[in-house]
Scaffold this active site. Structure first.
Site, short mmCIF file in Angstrom:
data_model
loop_
_atom_site.label_atom_id
_atom_site.label_comp_id
_atom_site.label_asym_id
_atom_site.label_seq_id
_atom_site.Cartn_x
_atom_site.Cartn_y
_atom_site.Cartn_z
N ASP A 178 0.74 -2.31 6.34
CA ASP A 178 0.51 -3.73 6.04
C ASP A 178 1.42 -4.15 4.88
O ASP A 178 1.98 -3.31 4.16
CB ASP A 178 -0.96 -3.96 5.71
N THR A 180 1.34 -5.33 1.71
CA THR A 180 1.28 -4.90 0.31
C THR A 180 1.70 -3.45 0.13
O THR A 180 2.58 -3.15 -0.69
CB THR A 180 -0.11 -5.17 -0.28
N ARG A 191 7.36 -8.57 8.21
CA ARG A 191 6.22 -7.69 7.93
C ARG A 191 5.53 -7.20 9.19
O ARG A 191 4.83 -6.18 9.17
CB ARG A 191 5.20 -8.41 7.04
N GLN A 337 0.21 3.08 -6.66
CA GLN A 337 -0.26 1.75 -6.29
C GLN A 337 -1.48 1.93 -5.39
O GLN A 337 -1.44 2.67 -4.41
CB GLN A 337 0.82 0.97 -5.54
N LYS A 345 -8.50 -9.80 3.79
CA LYS A 345 -8.76 -9.80 5.23
C LYS A 345 -10.07 -10.51 5.54
O LYS A 345 -10.17 -11.30 6.49
CB LYS A 345 -8.83 -8.36 5.76
N HIS A 348 -9.93 -14.29 4.93
CA HIS A 348 -9.32 -14.97 6.08
C HIS A 348 -10.35 -15.23 7.17
O HIS A 348 -10.26 -16.22 7.89
CB HIS A 348 -8.16 -14.15 6.63
N ASP A 386 -2.40 -10.44 -5.39
CA ASP A 386 -1.07 -10.83 -4.94
C ASP A 386 -0.94 -12.34 -4.77
O ASP A 386 0.14 -12.90 -4.89
CB ASP A 386 -0.69 -10.11 -3.64
N HIS A 387 -2.04 -13.00 -4.51
CA HIS A 387 -2.05 -14.45 -4.33
C HIS A 387 -3.49 -14.94 -4.38
O HIS A 387 -4.43 -14.15 -4.27
CB HIS A 387 -1.41 -14.85 -2.99
#
Length: 470
Positions: A178, A180, A191, A337, A345, A348, A386-387
């Site tokens: 995925d 990230t 991606r 990481q 997920k 969403h 990340d966002h």
């Protein structure tokens, strides 16, 4: 049955980490111990903070990512797990906190590309991985004239540490391929090109065309020492040469493949080769069963609580984190990481319980790394997202397109809303939290951009500090 709020001391966490199993949740209801409560803290903290400032470069770097983790989602999870006056024992205890911008770019003729104020996980993860901005869908590769036109490959933090002789790890609760985790150690224009059979949008990346291959192939070709997460289906795909990626990883790079938490517990060192843990066909299972928001008056209610999911033999994030640290720890240092991916997920999917569970998992992982840092103070820990996402805590069951209500740890109802779509939800462009502890951790304070993390993780030139000498 409602989750318990077990108090676990740091010493217990350290012992669990050494044993490779961290299953208990170290949340405390004694909010004063975390310097926060409904009454606030009482003592001046200037000296304590000054003592945390260290300008030396870190030996170890641990980056923990909560995908889609913004302040609203942190607050919702905190309210549910600990109550409004509670504090997460890991996430909320880091001494340095700032805000981080996450914007990206759009394709164009360049060199001045249009701004994308709302980005996906590919350019945002690429931002901290490479220190450079890029476009939606792009993995550690620069912008270009169109989505199907590859950009320039940018070297990542993980690759730099690997080239410098340090051990490196990359773990997630999503598929390893995925966006990230992919951005840490692969380079591709789309991606979606996760396995060798997924390269329709990345034809020039095929190994048979002289390219670096799919994301799955690149992650093992980069010989990341510890790879763990979901995504078995991507590694089961046949390569252009014939064998599956899994066969290729074992034969060409000596990877030892782990199927479940029993396999994970049995690995004690990297002397026999790198580790590839593939614990689910796709994404790993969230901690909690779904509670999906619906049109007003929505789902749930004043007595609704999140229920534990059956995750079978899958390890949780804190267990993977503890094991990764145990395998990577060495005199030269390491980079790790770790991503708690199902926050995003499940957001969403407008699933508030699923998102809360993975944020709780992130906090458990933070406690593990803090326990390690206590014995290894030359370790830099950074925790961020990340966002931003569109989950919002709202005043009532009519205040959104989709709503869900839960009973929090306070015993009171909390309603969350998702209003970017009639079904599901989307990213937003808001700044997000970034927090740190350890050498050069003070560099996250104020308002920074996620590309700034690249230089901080590599270690900036040390400056003099007004606090204690390093």
């Amino acid at each position: 049955m409602r989750h318990s709020k077990t108090v676990v001391a740091v010493a217990v966490l350290a012992g669990l980490m050494a044993a490779g199993s961290v299953g208990a949740y170290a949340a405390t209801q004694n909010t004063a111990s975390n310097q926060g409560s409904a009454e606030g803290f009482t003592a001046d903290r200037s000296t304590a903070l000054a003592q945390q400032i260290k300008s030396s470069k870190p030996r170890n770097v641990i980056l923990i990512i909560g995908d889609g983790m913004d302040d609203s989602m942190i607050t919702a999870a905190r309210n549910y797990e600990l109550g409004a006056g509670g504090r997460f024992a890991g996430l909320d205890s880091l001494p340095f906190t700032g805000s981080m911008t996450t914007y990206g770019l759009k394709v164009g003729t360049g060199p001045d590309y249009p701004i994308a104020y709302v980005s996906d996980s590919a350019p945002t993860a690429s931002g901290w991985s490479t220190g450079k901005k890029t476009v939606d869908g792009r993995i550690s590769q620069g912008p270009s004239t169109a989505a199907d036109v590859p950009g320039e490959d940018y070297e990542t933090v993980l690759e730099k540490f690997k080239a410098g002789g340090k051990l490196v790890g990359n773990i997630t609760t999503s598929e390893l391929t995925d966006a990230t985790p992919a951005a840490a150690a692969s380079h591709i224009n789309a991606r979606a090109c996760q396995g060798p059979q997924d390269l329709a949008a990345c034809t020039s990346a095929r190994k048979s065309a002289g390219g670096k291959g799919s994301i799955a192939e690149q992650l093992v070709d980069n010989e990341v020492d510890v790879l763990m997460g979901g995504g078995l289906n991507r590694y089961s795909q046949a390569t252009d040469a014939g064998p599956t990626v899994l066969d290729y990883a074992q034969r060409e790079h000596g990877y030892r493949v782990l199927d479940d938490k029993t396999d994970l517990a049995g690995v004690t060192s990297l002397k026999k080769g790198p580790v590839l843990g593939l614990f689910a066909p796709g994404n790993m299972t969230p901690m909690y069963q779904p509670l999906v928001a619906t049109a007003p008056p929505g789902t749930g209610g004043a007595t609704t609580t999140c229920q534990e999911a059956d995750r079978g033999s899958q390890p949780d994030l804190s267990t993977m984190t503890a094991k990764a640290i145990a395998l990577l720890d060495n005199r030269k240092g390491f980079f790790l990481q770790a991503e708690s991916a199902m926050i995003d997920k499940q957001e969403h999917g407008s699933d508030i319980c699923g998102a809360i569970g993975d944020l709780r998992e992130l906090d458990e992982a933070v406690q593990v790394v803090l326990a390690f840092q206590k014995k290894n103070p030359d370790t830099l820990i950074i925790v961020t997202g990340d966002h931003a996402h569109s989950t919002q805590i709202v005043g009532g069951v009519t205040d959104g397109k989709q709503v869900a209500t839960l009973q929090t740890a306070d015993g009171d109802p909390m309603t969350v809303a998702y209003s970017t779509s009639d079904v599901g939800s989307d990213h937003t462009g808001a700044q997000i939290r970034v927090a740190a502890s350890g050498p050069q951790g003070a560099n996250v304070t104020g308002v920074i951009d996620q590309t700034d993390l690249f230089r901080t993780m590599l270690g900036r030139s040390p400056s003099g500090t007004p606090g204690p000498r390093d």
